[in-house]
Design a protein around this motif. Structure first.
Motif, PDB file in Angstrom:
ATOM      1  N   ASP A  64      68.299  60.233  11.326  1.00  0.00           N
ATOM      2  CA  ASP A  64      68.152  59.470  12.558  1.00  0.00           C
ATOM      3  C   ASP A  64      67.998  60.452  13.717  1.00  0.00           C
ATOM      4  OD1 ASP A  64      70.741  60.355  13.313  1.00  0.00           O
ATOM      5  OD2 ASP A  64      71.673  58.604  12.402  1.00  0.00           O
ATOM      6  N   PHE A  65      68.094  59.970  14.939  1.00  0.00           N
ATOM      7  CA  PHE A  65      67.779  60.803  16.097  1.00  0.00           C
ATOM      8  C   PHE A  65      68.673  62.033  16.216  1.00  0.00           C
ATOM      9  CE2 PHE A  65      67.391  61.922  20.618  1.00  0.00           C
ATOM     10  CZ  PHE A  65      66.004  61.976  20.722  1.00  0.00           C
ATOM     11  N   ARG A  66      69.802  62.036  15.536  1.00  0.00           N
ATOM     12  CA  ARG A  66      70.669  63.219  15.579  1.00  0.00           C
ATOM     13  C   ARG A  66      69.991  64.434  14.942  1.00  0.00           C
ATOM     14  NH1 ARG A  66      75.811  60.711  12.712  1.00  0.00           N
ATOM     15  NH2 ARG A  66      74.075  59.709  11.609  1.00  0.00           N
ATOM     16  N   ALA A  67      68.962  64.207  14.116  1.00  0.00           N
ATOM     17  CA  ALA A  67      68.233  65.307  13.481  1.00  0.00           C
ATOM     18  C   ALA A  67      67.069  65.802  14.329  1.00  0.00           C
ATOM     19  CB  ALA A  67      67.718  64.857  12.112  1.00  0.00           C
ATOM     20  N   TRP A  94      62.439  59.496  15.542  1.00  0.00           N
ATOM     21  CA  TRP A  94      62.304  58.946  16.901  1.00  0.00           C
ATOM     22  C   TRP A  94      62.443  57.430  16.903  1.00  0.00           C
ATOM     23  CZ3 TRP A  94      57.333  62.150  18.379  1.00  0.00           C
ATOM     24  CH2 TRP A  94      57.723  63.480  18.669  1.00  0.00           C
ATOM     25  N   LEU A  95      62.170  56.798  15.772  1.00  0.00           N
ATOM     26  CA  LEU A  95      62.285  55.345  15.668  1.00  0.00           C
ATOM     27  C   LEU A  95      63.658  54.902  15.185  1.00  0.00           C
ATOM     28  CD1 LEU A  95      58.800  54.609  14.055  1.00  0.00           C
ATOM     29  CD2 LEU A  95      59.501  54.041  16.381  1.00  0.00           C
ATOM     30  N   ARG A  96      64.586  55.856  15.056  1.00  0.00           N
ATOM     31  CA  ARG A  96      65.925  55.532  14.550  1.00  0.00           C
ATOM     32  C   ARG A  96      67.002  56.010  15.519  1.00  0.00           C
ATOM     33  NH1 ARG A  96      64.412  58.436   9.051  1.00  0.00           N
ATOM     34  NH2 ARG A  96      62.897  56.959   8.206  1.00  0.00           N
ATOM     35  N   PRO A  97      67.089  55.409  16.684  1.00  0.00           N
ATOM     36  CA  PRO A  97      68.139  55.796  17.631  1.00  0.00           C
ATOM     37  C   PRO A  97      69.500  55.330  17.147  1.00  0.00           C
ATOM     38  CG  PRO A  97      67.015  53.862  18.421  1.00  0.00           C
ATOM     39  CD  PRO A  97      66.285  54.289  17.168  1.00  0.00           C
ATOM     40  N   GLU A  98      70.533  55.930  17.726  1.00  0.00           N
ATOM     41  CA  GLU A  98      71.893  55.567  17.322  1.00  0.00           C
ATOM     42  C   GLU A  98      72.381  54.344  18.103  1.00  0.00           C
ATOM     43  OE1 GLU A  98      74.535  59.142  16.731  1.00  0.00           O
ATOM     44  OE2 GLU A  98      72.887  60.068  17.835  1.00  0.00           O
ATOM     45  N   VAL A  99      71.575  53.314  18.128  1.00  0.00           N
ATOM     46  CA  VAL A  99      71.924  52.083  18.836  1.00  0.00           C
ATOM     47  C   VAL A  99      71.683  50.919  17.886  1.00  0.00           C
ATOM     48  CG1 VAL A  99      71.468  50.606  20.826  1.00  0.00           C
ATOM     49  CG2 VAL A  99      71.192  53.096  21.029  1.00  0.00           C
ATOM     50  N   PRO A 100      72.718  50.142  17.556  1.00  0.00           N
ATOM     51  CA  PRO A 100      72.540  49.018  16.637  1.00  0.00           C
ATOM     52  C   PRO A 100      71.454  48.054  17.107  1.00  0.00           C
ATOM     53  CG  PRO A 100      74.878  49.420  17.043  1.00  0.00           C
ATOM     54  CD  PRO A 100      74.123  50.286  18.005  1.00  0.00           C
ATOM     55  N   HIS A 169      59.412  66.010  22.261  1.00  0.00           N
ATOM     56  CA  HIS A 169      58.445  64.915  22.109  1.00  0.00           C
ATOM     57  C   HIS A 169      57.041  65.419  22.443  1.00  0.00           C
ATOM     58  CE1 HIS A 169      56.907  60.964  21.626  1.00  0.00           C
ATOM     59  NE2 HIS A 169      58.094  60.377  21.662  1.00  0.00           N
ATOM     60  N   PHE A 170      56.421  66.072  21.494  1.00  0.00           N
ATOM     61  CA  PHE A 170      55.091  66.651  21.698  1.00  0.00           C
ATOM     62  C   PHE A 170      54.035  65.583  21.952  1.00  0.00           C
ATOM     63  CE2 PHE A 170      55.969  66.218  17.168  1.00  0.00           C
ATOM     64  CZ  PHE A 170      54.870  65.508  16.698  1.00  0.00           C
ATOM     65  N   LEU A 171      54.229  64.375  21.424  1.00  0.00           N
ATOM     66  CA  LEU A 171      53.260  63.305  21.673  1.00  0.00           C
ATOM     67  C   LEU A 171      53.294  62.881  23.142  1.00  0.00           C
ATOM     68  CD1 LEU A 171      53.676  61.047  18.509  1.00  0.00           C
ATOM     69  CD2 LEU A 171      51.895  62.733  18.982  1.00  0.00           C
ATOM     70  N   ALA A 172      54.476  62.888  23.737  1.00  0.00           N
ATOM     71  CA  ALA A 172      54.569  62.552  25.162  1.00  0.00           C
ATOM     72  C   ALA A 172      53.900  63.633  26.007  1.00  0.00           C
ATOM     73  CB  ALA A 172      56.031  62.378  25.565  1.00  0.00           C
ATOM     74  N   ALA A 173      54.095  64.893  25.639  1.00  0.00           N
ATOM     75  CA  ALA A 173      53.452  65.984  26.377  1.00  0.00           C
ATOM     76  C   ALA A 173      51.936  65.896  26.265  1.00  0.00           C
ATOM     77  CB  ALA A 173      53.946  67.333  25.857  1.00  0.00           C
ATOM     78  N   ALA A 174      51.439  65.641  25.057  1.00  0.00           N
ATOM     79  CA  ALA A 174      49.991  65.504  24.868  1.00  0.00           C
ATOM     80  C   ALA A 174      49.466  64.277  25.605  1.00  0.00           C
ATOM     81  CB  ALA A 174      49.666  65.416  23.382  1.00  0.00           C
ATOM     82  N   GLY A 175      50.211  63.168  25.537  1.00  0.00           N
ATOM     83  CA  GLY A 175      49.795  61.959  26.241  1.00  0.00           C
ATOM     84  C   GLY A 175      49.703  62.171  27.734  1.00  0.00           C
TER      85      GLY A 175
END
Length: 221
Positions: A64-67, A94-100, A169-175
């Motif tokens: 999850d996002f901890r990794a 990135w799609l697995r945040p620590e939020v239920p 978040h390389f996709l955000a930088a590229a975007g």
């Protein structure tokens, strides 16, 4: 838990069996029985590239996002298979945040974006950000939808916020780079693309954009 060093042959065995039979479920179950997520993150720095490959693959399935930080560092691994596995894995975490319950929302937003339902993505992401202000992927998904609607200034703000929350978040930088290009801000686009490539050196399309912009701006090679 036993010393991880004594279990290294096991993860190599699990990985090799996966390569031979392609059985994802078996690989995940066997790995999860032996390794915690934190141990898998540490194994991304192991000297044997087979171990790093196995750890990156496993984190893509169970992490999850901890990794995020460990996988972000692995994007620059000297071993190309590790880099590629880490890139696929980090997109998953990135799609697995620590939020239920939030993982389901993020996956719904991703499906809506894939279906090009961009106004709905913006609307739903905006509602979600009323409570999930700390989740970078929500900003990124909204930014991508804003880009598709040619709302470039707003997209840049969301890409920037995603990067503030997740510097890997390389996709955000590229975007952000592509949005700045649309606004004819070549220098800003170049810097954003350079940031994306620094995070993830495997982005060949971004590398091409950097070379093209350097020529346009008259930078020495």
């Amino acid at each position: 838990m036993a010393d991880p060093g004594k279990m290294l042959p096991k993860i190599i065995e699990f990985y090799q069996d996966y390569l031979d039979d392609g059985d994802v479920e078996r690989f995940v179950v066997r790995t999860a029985q032996v390794y915690l997520q934190g141990t898998l993150c540490r194994l991304l720095k192991h000297g044997d590239p087979r171990v790093r490959r196995a750890a990156a693959l496993a984190l893509g399935f169970v992490g999850d996002f901890r990794a995020n930080a460990a996988l972000g560092e692995a994007l620059r691994d000297p071993d190309r298979p590790v880099r590629l596995l880490a890139e696929e894995a980090i997109r998953n975490v990135w799609l697995r945040p620590e939020v239920p319950g939030l993982e389901r929302e993020l996956r719904t937003l991703s499906r809506m974006a894939a279906a090009k339902l961009f106004p709905r993505v913006v609307e739903r992401a905006t509602a979600l950000l009323a409570t999930a202000t700390h989740v970078p992927q929500v900003y990124y998904l909204r930014a991508s939808a804003l880009m598709a609607q040619e709302r470039y200034d707003e997209a840049i703000r969301d890409h920037h916020r995603a990067l503030e929350l997740n510097p890997y978040h390389f996709l955000a930088a590229a975007g952000m780079g592509y949005a700045l290009l649309r606004l004819k801000n070549l220098r800003g686009a170049l810097e954003a693309f350079r940031r994306a490539l620094k995070i993830n050196p495997n982005l060949e399309a971004v590398r091409l954009e950097i070379n093209r912009l350097r020529r346009l701006l008259g930078e020495a090679s």
